[in-house]
Design an enzyme around this catalytic site. Structure first.
Site, PDB file in Angstrom:
ATOM      1  N   ASP A 117       0.820  -1.216   0.000  1.00 54.25           N
ATOM      2  CA  ASP A 117       0.000   0.000   0.000  1.00 54.25           C
ATOM      3  C   ASP A 117       0.851   1.263   0.000  1.00 54.25           C
ATOM      4  O   ASP A 117       0.376   2.315   0.415  1.00 54.25           O
ATOM      5  CB  ASP A 117      -0.937  -0.002   1.212  1.00 54.25           C
ATOM      6  CG  ASP A 117      -0.181   0.042   2.528  1.00 54.25           C
ATOM      7  OD1 ASP A 117       1.037  -0.265   2.539  1.00 54.25           O
ATOM      8  OD2 ASP A 117      -0.794   0.396   3.552  1.00 54.25           O
ATOM      9  N   LYS A 168       5.186   1.840  15.903  1.00 56.05           N
ATOM     10  CA  LYS A 168       4.076   2.687  16.380  1.00 56.05           C
ATOM     11  C   LYS A 168       4.178   3.048  17.860  1.00 56.05           C
ATOM     12  O   LYS A 168       3.372   2.611  18.667  1.00 56.05           O
ATOM     13  CB  LYS A 168       2.740   2.008  16.067  1.00 56.05           C
ATOM     14  CG  LYS A 168       2.545   1.850  14.575  1.00 56.05           C
ATOM     15  CD  LYS A 168       1.255   1.242  14.130  1.00 56.05           C
ATOM     16  CE  LYS A 168       1.237   1.131  12.615  1.00 56.05           C
ATOM     17  NZ  LYS A 168       1.056  -0.176  12.075  1.00 56.05           N
ATOM     18  N   ASP A 226       2.131   6.261   2.451  1.00 51.37           N
ATOM     19  CA  ASP A 226       1.344   5.069   2.798  1.00 51.37           C
ATOM     20  C   ASP A 226      -0.114   5.404   2.503  1.00 51.37           C
ATOM     21  O   ASP A 226      -0.642   6.402   3.000  1.00 51.37           O
ATOM     22  CB  ASP A 226       1.546   4.754   4.281  1.00 51.37           C
ATOM     23  CG  ASP A 226       0.739   3.551   4.726  1.00 51.37           C
ATOM     24  OD1 ASP A 226      -0.484   3.536   4.505  1.00 51.37           O
ATOM     25  OD2 ASP A 226       1.325   2.638   5.315  1.00 51.37           O
TER      26      ASP A 226
END
Ligand code: GDD
Ligand code: MG
Length: 363
Positions: A117, A168, A226
């Site tokens: 992606d 993250k 992204d």
């Protein structure tokens, strides 16, 4: 017999396309994220074309969610000048498990792995060169972003060697992030545990680093995005249309809008900001589309305003409606003069009556 005809390729590519694309719901209820139309073709076509143009034609797709859609569209890949094979996870195995799962299909010693992606302009051959020159077991493409918290944070030392991998985190030590392209020595893939879900970001990379293994970073400043959220999807699509994001699948395309064959745009409609109008879609008079992504067969009636939004297959936007930063699912009907703003999502097939929803009363 020439050796080149039978020799195994030096480099193979694996594209991970098995995710559920939850942040792009409801569009990803019917289509996997990499197959959503982006500047007129499935997103994945841009990525496959870029890999092909780097001279890598042996490409494995690691599928899981809606696996059959990829095969139905691309078949053996010959239309794009590549050889595609498919390896499907019955149960999603995560990014690391997905890489391990294709091990038996790998014949090359060097394997390029792509998140499916990412829209990018990075020179893939340069990433491979960094891998060879540094002698690393794994090389990670890294980019710098404004807000690294939604990504894998990857600090490096003065030699470009990766010192940590922090997926993250709320308090990232650097704005240098994992761009989602890796070069693996095939032997390293064999070490990933088989038959269970594994995250390459949370498990494989941290373990390799804890063992003192050589992971190299390749940093550049080429175009990178992204496409996983509606905001980024809309921006990336517009950047492709305007030629800001490069794609070999869109040779020569550059402008304020792209209108696919069979679409009808009425006189007086305004299409700007990298708007895409899909095949057989209809745009009514005085409609104003700014950075809009209109999927095939959708209808936008007279005077509607659509900004930075995605309108799903066969959806209908009524007269004078205002749609901004919104996703409208396939086949939904948004009634005349409705107003949808700031992250609204209309589920497929839903019908909003005329004047049925407003965010303000001043229009
Ligand atoms: N085969 C397979 N199986 N593929 C999967 C699976 C799975 O179980 N889960 C996810 N994928 C694929 C997705 O389809 C996508 O192409 C890719 O792996 C990455 O998944 P995302 O869900 O898009 O991850 P992300 O965007 O939150 O984070 C990843 O990408 C960032 C860069 O774009 C991570 O790799 C981050 O570290 C990175 O910064
Ligand atoms: Mg992603």
């Amino acid at each position: 017999m020439t050796t080149t005809e039978t020799a195994a390729p030096d480099v193979q590519a694996l594209i991970l396309v098995g995710g559920k694309g939850t942040r792009l719901r409801p569009l990803t209820l019917s289509a996997p994220k990499p197959m959503l139309p982006t500047a007129g073709v499935p997103f994945l076509t841009h990525l496959i074309s870029r890999i092909r143009d780097a001279g890598i034609t042996d490409i494995v797709l690691g599928t899981s969610f809606k696996a059959e859609v990829f095969n139905e569209h691309y078949g053996d890949g010959s239309d794009l000048g590549v050889t595609l094979t498919y390896v499907t996870e019955e149960e999603a195995l995560g990014t690391g498990g997905g890489i391990r799962n294709v091990y038996d299909s790998l014949v090359a010693d060097t394997v390029l792995v792509f998140n499916g992606d990412v829209l990018g302009g990075t020179d893939i051959r340069e990433v491979l060169d960094t891998h060879r020159d540094s002698g690393a077991e794994v090389t990670l493409h890294l980019v710098r972003v404004g807000d690294p918290r939604a990504f894998g944070c990857v600090p490096t030392d003065d030699d470009g060697r990766v010192t940590a991998f922090l997926e993250k985190t709320q308090d990232p030590p650097t704005n240098q992030i994992n761009a989602g392209t890796y070069v693996f020595n095939r032997d390293v893939i064999a070490e990933i545990p088989a038959g269970r879900a594994v995250s390459v970001e949370r498990e494989v990379f941290p373990k390799l680093l804890a063992e003192g293994r050589h992971l190299q970073g390749h940093v550049d400043s080429a175009y990178w995005r992204d496409m996983g959220t509606p905001e980024d999807f809309v921006r990336g699509s517009a950047d492709l249309v305007r030629g800001i994001a490069p794609s070999p699948a869109l040779a020569g395309a550059k402008g304020e809008s792209l209108v696919k064959a069979g679409a009808h745009v009425a006189a007086g409609a305004v299409l700007i900001g990298g708007t895409v109008v899909g095949a057989d879609a209809m745009i009514g008079p005085t409609a104003r589309l700014d950075g809009a992504v209109i999927f095939d067969g959708a209808i936008v009636e007279a005077g509607a305003v659509i900004e930075r939004s995605i309108i799903g297959f066969g959806a209908r936007i009524g007269r004078g409606a205002l749609i901004r930063d919104t996703v409208v699912g396939d086949g939904a009907h948004v009634g005349a003069r409705c107003e949808l703003l700031r992250g609204a999502r209309v589920w497929p097939g839903v019908q909003l009556p005329e004047n049925g929803i407003r965010f303000s009363t001043d229009v």
